[in-house]
Design an enzyme around this catalytic site. Sequence first.
Site, PDB file in Angstrom:
ATOM      1  N   GLU A 196      10.931  -4.192   5.805  1.00  0.00           N
ATOM      2  CA  GLU A 196       9.863  -3.706   6.681  1.00  0.00           C
ATOM      3  C   GLU A 196      10.185  -3.838   8.173  1.00  0.00           C
ATOM      4  OE1 GLU A 196       7.760  -1.950   5.385  1.00  0.00           O
ATOM      5  OE2 GLU A 196       7.161  -2.711   3.441  1.00  0.00           O
ATOM      6  N   TYR A 199       0.799  -1.228   0.000  1.00  0.00           N
ATOM      7  CA  TYR A 199       0.000   0.000   0.000  1.00  0.00           C
ATOM      8  C   TYR A 199       0.830   1.275   0.000  1.00  0.00           C
ATOM      9  CZ  TYR A 199       1.116  -0.716   4.929  1.00  0.00           C
ATOM     10  OH  TYR A 199       1.779  -0.951   6.110  1.00  0.00           O
ATOM     11  N   GLY A 200       2.157   1.182   0.004  1.00  0.00           N
ATOM     12  CA  GLY A 200       2.978   2.388   0.118  1.00  0.00           C
ATOM     13  C   GLY A 200       4.134   2.412  -0.845  1.00  0.00           C
ATOM     14  N   THR A 201       5.337   2.510  -0.314  1.00  0.00           N
ATOM     15  CA  THR A 201       6.530   2.704  -1.142  1.00  0.00           C
ATOM     16  C   THR A 201       6.868   1.498  -2.016  1.00  0.00           C
ATOM     17  OG1 THR A 201       8.083   1.938   0.560  1.00  0.00           O
ATOM     18  CG2 THR A 201       7.523   4.299   0.549  1.00  0.00           C
ATOM     19  N   LEU A 202       6.221   0.366  -1.797  1.00  0.00           N
ATOM     20  CA  LEU A 202       6.446  -0.808  -2.641  1.00  0.00           C
ATOM     21  C   LEU A 202       5.557  -0.810  -3.886  1.00  0.00           C
ATOM     22  CD1 LEU A 202       6.806  -3.474   0.167  1.00  0.00           C
ATOM     23  CD2 LEU A 202       8.560  -2.895  -1.521  1.00  0.00           C
TER      24      LEU A 202
END
Length: 126
Positions: free
Chosen positions: A82, A17-20
């Site tokens: 993470e 849901y983010g930087t990936l």
Amino acid sequence: MNYLHQAIQHCPRVAVYGTLKHGHRNHHWLNGADMLGQDRLTEITLYDLGPYPGAKLTPSTGVAVEVYAINAEQLARLDQLEGYFHHAPSQGLYNRTTLPTQYGDAWCYIYNPAVEQRSLMVSGEW
């Protein structure tokens, strides 16, 4: 069912849901993964942590995710990125849990620290 479809069915999946996500700075950690598609997960809520978002296991109107089929080596690398600790999941920066997606159950990284001082991202988009 063709061989590729069968193989993907048995791979671990991850919902990011983010930087990936595609186009963001850590997407290269998913090189070689197969993007299965996008979804919205209502089991999590997204918070703005500044340079990256964090999700909590709290119901919401939905968080936009991309779902990828990955292998065990890729999952281990994502755990490292993470800050997930296998031996003490609640003590790392993120824990992970499986959540249902339209592509099957997928690992999702859940932010461990408190978020009371963080902004809620009501749109579910980062």
